[in-house]
Write a protein that holds these residues in place. Structure first.
Motif, short mmCIF file in Angstrom:
data_model
loop_
_atom_site.label_atom_id
_atom_site.label_comp_id
_atom_site.label_asym_id
_atom_site.label_seq_id
_atom_site.Cartn_x
_atom_site.Cartn_y
_atom_site.Cartn_z
N ILE A 52 -13.77 -5.95 1.28
CA ILE A 52 -12.73 -4.91 1.37
C ILE A 52 -13.29 -3.40 1.36
CG2 ILE A 52 -10.86 -4.04 -0.08
CD1 ILE A 52 -10.20 -6.70 -1.15
N THR A 77 -12.71 -0.78 4.18
CA THR A 77 -12.02 0.43 3.89
C THR A 77 -12.81 1.50 4.41
OG1 THR A 77 -12.46 0.21 1.48
CG2 THR A 77 -10.04 -0.10 2.22
N ILE A 135 -5.76 4.25 -1.64
CA ILE A 135 -5.38 2.90 -1.27
C ILE A 135 -6.54 1.99 -1.39
CG2 ILE A 135 -4.39 1.46 0.39
CD1 ILE A 135 -2.45 3.68 1.19
N GLY A 136 -7.68 2.32 -0.83
CA GLY A 136 -8.85 1.68 -0.82
C GLY A 136 -9.08 1.42 -2.42
N VAL A 156 -7.12 0.79 -4.74
CA VAL A 156 -6.17 -0.11 -5.34
C VAL A 156 -6.41 -1.53 -4.72
CG1 VAL A 156 -3.69 -0.86 -5.37
CG2 VAL A 156 -4.24 1.74 -5.54
N ILE A 157 -6.58 -1.55 -3.59
CA ILE A 157 -6.91 -3.16 -3.01
C ILE A 157 -8.08 -3.75 -3.40
CG2 ILE A 157 -5.21 -2.60 -1.14
CD1 ILE A 157 -7.57 -2.46 0.94
N ILE A 200 -7.75 -6.48 -6.07
CA ILE A 200 -7.12 -7.48 -5.65
C ILE A 200 -7.55 -8.86 -6.01
CG2 ILE A 200 -5.59 -8.83 -3.66
CD1 ILE A 200 -4.58 -6.38 -2.73
N TYR A 231 -0.16 -14.61 -6.01
CA TYR A 231 0.62 -13.87 -5.24
C TYR A 231 1.71 -12.66 -6.05
CZ TYR A 231 4.44 -12.35 -2.08
OH TYR A 231 5.33 -11.39 -1.62
N VAL A 279 -0.62 -10.25 -7.72
CA VAL A 279 -0.94 -8.92 -6.88
C VAL A 279 0.00 -8.10 -6.29
CG1 VAL A 279 -1.96 -8.87 -4.80
CG2 VAL A 279 -3.23 -10.47 -6.28
N LYS A 280 1.12 -8.81 -6.13
CA LYS A 280 2.08 -7.83 -5.71
C LYS A 280 2.61 -6.86 -6.44
CE LYS A 280 6.65 -8.77 -4.96
NZ LYS A 280 7.79 -9.61 -4.68
N VAL A 287 -0.12 -4.37 -7.00
CA VAL A 287 -0.34 -3.17 -5.65
C VAL A 287 0.98 -2.25 -5.80
CG1 VAL A 287 -0.39 -3.11 -3.25
CG2 VAL A 287 -1.77 -4.69 -4.49
N GLY A 341 -0.48 0.75 -7.79
CA GLY A 341 -0.88 1.29 -6.60
C GLY A 341 -0.13 2.65 -6.44
#
Lengths: 710, 75
Positions: free
Chosen positions: A318, A322, A350-351, A353-354, A357, A516, A519-520, A523, A527
């Motif tokens: 990731i 990014t 954003i980078g 944050v993800i 994950i 899932y 993570v949702k 984010v 996020g």
């Protein structure tokens, strides 16, 4: 003909299979576990009732209420059940209730059923876990049960979905009944109570005796009753000399007396019933004085290995992508302020944050696996005595373990701790556990000062230091709990009492959904904040008061006319930053952080990471004016190595790095955590005390470390 | 002889619940199915001696602290 939506609620004991039935009914996956209280958040879904013979299709909304053993709540999440069921004006007030019961433990499960029935709500009994009952040599006669209880009884298997269509049909039949049948009470109060009930009924225009009784017993838990109303009910309690504890014991015993003959008639037992053999065998090992702890330690090590070693592959991937995407965007779009904001501000944010994950998904997947299998309840048992020494509860283990991923969901899991005192302590110390957001800070600082040498042939020195920091977090949490327990007075005895579920094979679909879902929410929730901070930080460090930044830039350009364009560019960025709003603030707080060994640049990063620790490394990257790949640890590291202090020596000495590490172990640098503590404790008192306590702890320990080492 | 409680059970020993000595605790215990007349059996003791796991009425396993168990008087 009913056109409006039908609303139903699922009620049942913990471990009766309520959440599994919810999934089977709605097809909407959600978190289910094996230990009491996991269904804390409200879960709702819908299913469609296909009409026939002139009936249109209708949607049925299902609300999954927290698992509870009776209508009298013992913990915060159980309180939700009656707050809804006693208030017809509540938006979730159901048209019918499905009570899910565990057929292998019918007597105890029917207690809640008779209480719900007495509230006067149309009720269906869903008879679950008949397979477990069969393995215990018990057969349950559903027809007999339905006749005795005077409600529809549907045999189901929530895991396989067997009987679920029949249950849906039963809902439709029940809500279509023209007149509400009069309530057949399973418990009729005696003595002073009937008169008290009559007075409450006429006062609040209630038509159900048991609802009126709930007004008397738990009006303080009813969010829909105003303070003067509660005071009036308190007056009535005094007038009728109502003794709540005595009454409740009497009521429960009387209910069991009614239930016993019903169970005796409906359940046939062949031989001695006993828990399944493999559950007893596994418990012999997992609760063993020696092997129990060994197993737990191995499981913890696997979790750590997964979060830190396995997760690093997707995280690197990731990270690279990014960085590449940011570089590409920078080139493709025309240069300018908008380009900078998009790439350095938004995309870098954003980078940041993800990249978390993989860690969050793996940790929550593993934790839900432990819950699903039934092992988590055993962990609580073997850890309870240890935790109690520090003023906590065996149930505190789950929040503390989850805190290694993120304190926000971890604090939410404390709702299953019934003692307010133990729950509060757990909330206060959970943020000291080193969450995944601290990991990037740890890694970069450790890489800076610790050589990657082998110790004893197998351990990596850097890994050992990292483990030490996590251990420091755990020790800090436990010792803090002990210190806080000396100041926060206990108002009620702590309960442990925990149902030990039988071991079950995890349902992989649920584990997957759990990953899932976490993570949702990470984010979306974290996020948002990280993104906002990134943008604000970008603005604050790109603009400054009046023309200070331009003046500084000109000065640098003049003095460095002989240097290469690249060097000059870096120096210009640095000078601009120093004169920006952020730079001014860094300078302003510098005197306060000098004793810890930090300069104004670190001050900016500290300030930025107040919102979220994740921001620290990104901010350092921005501050040290690194062009290109701002998230790459190596380049940030190289820049930190070269950074000089006022005296011309290296800025990042071991003393400074250790001071920073210790500071981040303890400091409560996370707005989301403060927000969730505010929500869970209903006020600003505890989050502010917690913030203050942890800041002092962080400052003092970092100060001590720096002064001792330099 | 003083009254025996669940906390004094030996591993594997069975007993019948007679009454409770703590009113608040008894409410919770009753809800969990520990009713007077119900048979319990000590199944397991946590590694540090506390809490313990008892089997309630042959139906399920309940874990509770020693101080909680000591409020359950047995015959």
């Amino acid at each position: 003909m009913k056109q409006e939506n039908i609303k139903i609620a699922l009620v049942g004991n913990p471990n009766a299979g309520k959440s599994t039935l919810f999934n089977a009914l709605t097809g909407l996956r959600q978190k289910t576990g094996n230990f009491p209280g996991v269904t804390v958040e409200k879960k709702s879904g819908t299913f469609r009732l296909v009409g026939g013979s002139g009936q249109p299709d209708r949607d049925v909304t299902v609300v999954d209420l927290p698992g509870t053993y009776s209508v009298y709540p013992k913990s915060a999440d159980e309180g939700v059940v009656m707050d809804i069921l006693a208030n017809p004006k509540h938006p979730d007030y159901p048209d019918a209730v499905i009570v899910v019961v565990d057929a292998s433990n019918l007597q105890r499960n029917l207690l809640l059923f008779t209480e719900i029935n007495d509230l006067g709500l149309p009720t269906i009994l869903a008879l679950n876990m008949l397979d477990v009952a069969a393995s215990m040599k018990l057969t349950v006669n559903a027809v007999q049960l339905a006749m005795q209880l005077n409600v529809p009884v549907v045999k189901i298997n929530a895991r396989t979905g067997e009987g679920v269509p029949i249950l849906q049909q039963a809902v439709s039949t029940l809500v279509d009944k023209k007149e509400k049948p009069s309530v057949k009470y399973f418990y009729v109060p005696k003595g002073n109570e009937p008169a008290l009930i009559e007075e409450v009924k006429s006062l609040h225009q209630l038509d159900n005796d048991y609802v009126a009784l709930q007004y008397v017993c738990q009006h303080d838990n009813f969010s829909f009753l105003a303070q003067p109303v509660r005071a009036k009910l308190d007056g009535l309690i005094e007038k009728y000399e109502f003794d709540e504890t005595g009454f409740l014991a009497e009521e429960t015993i009387a209910r069991y007396k009614t239930i016993k003959p019903i169970v005796d008639k409906a359940v046939k037992s062949e031989g001695i019933s006993e828990q399944p053999l493999w559950t007893r065998k596994l418990d012999k090992i997992l609760l063993h004085p020696f092997w129990g702890y060994v197993t737990f330690a191995i499981i913890l090590m696997v979790i750590f290995q997964a979060i830190f070693a396995w997760a690093s592959y997707p995280m690197d991937w990731i990270d690279e992508n990014t960085a590449a995407l940011i570089g590409w965007t920078k080139e493709v779009l025309p240069a300018g302020v908008l380009n900078d904001l998009l790439t350095d501000g938004i995309m870098a944010g954003i980078g940041g944050v993800i990249i978390f994950i993989p860690q969050i998904a793996i940790l929550f997947g593993l934790v839900s696996l432990l819950e699903e299998s039934g092992y988590m309840a055993r962990v609580m048992v073997i850890m309870d005595k240890v935790m109690r020494k520090f003023g906590l509860n065996g149930r505190s283990v789950v929040p503390l373990i989850s805190g290694v991923a993120c304190a926000v969901p971890a604090i939410m899991t404390t709702r299953s701790i019934s003692s307010r005192h133990e729950r509060l302590l757990t909330i206060l110390v959970t943020p000291i556990m080193s969450c995944s957001a601290r990991l990037p800070i740890y890694s970069i600082l450790i890489a800076l000062i610790i050589p990657s040498t082998k110790v004893l042939g197998i351990f990596n020195m850097q890994g050992l230091v990292l483990f030490g920091l996590y251990f420091l977090g755990l020790a800090g949490a436990l010792v803090s709990a002990w210190i806080l327990s000396l100041f926060i007075k206990r108002t009620e005895p702590g309960y442990f009492m925990l149902e030990m579920p039988t071991y079950k094979l995890p349902r992989w679909g649920h584990v997957g959904f759990m990953m899932y879902d976490s993570v949702k929410s990470f984010v979306l929730e974290a996020g948002k904040i990280i993104l906002a901070i990134s943008i604000i930080l970008w603005v604050l460090s790109s603009y400054g008061p009046s023309d200070h930044m331009e003046v500084a830039e000109k000065k640098v350009v003049m003095s460095m006319s002989s240097a290469s364009a690249e060097e000059r560019g870096a120096a210009v960025a640095s000078a601009r930053l120093e004169n920006s709003y952020a730079g001014n603030f860094g300078r302003f707080i510098e005197p306060a952080i000098r004793p810890l060994g930090y300069d104004w640049k670190i001050g900016i990063a500290l300030l930025a990471s107040f919102a979220a620790r994740e921001v620290f490394v990104g901010t350092m990257a921005t501050i040290y004016s690194i062009s290109g790949d701002s998230e790459d640890v190596l380049t940030v590291k190289q820049r930190l190595v070269q950074e000089k202090n006022d005296q011309g020596g290296p800025m990042y000495t071991p003393a400074v790095c250790y001071s920073l590490l210790i500071f981040y172990v303890f400091a409560m640098m996370c707005m989301s955590t403060i927000a969730v503590v505010y929500r869970e404790t209903h006020g600003w008192k505890w989050p502010l005390i917690q913030l203050g306590y942890l800041m002092v702890l962080a400052y003092v320990s970092a100060f001590a470390v720096y002064q001792l080492m330099s | 002889m003083s009254v025996r409680t669940v906390s004094q059970l030996q591993k594997g020993e069975k007993a019948v619940i007679r009454s409770f000595s703590d009113r608040l605790m008894s409410l919770k215990l009753l809800e969990m199915g520990c009713v007077p007349g119900c048979e319990v059996r000590l199944d397991a003791v946590a590694p540090l001696g506390d809490p313990i796991c008892i089997n309630v009425g042959g139906c399920y396993s309940l874990s509770l602290r020693l101080n909680e168990a000591s409020t359950i008087e047995i015959e």
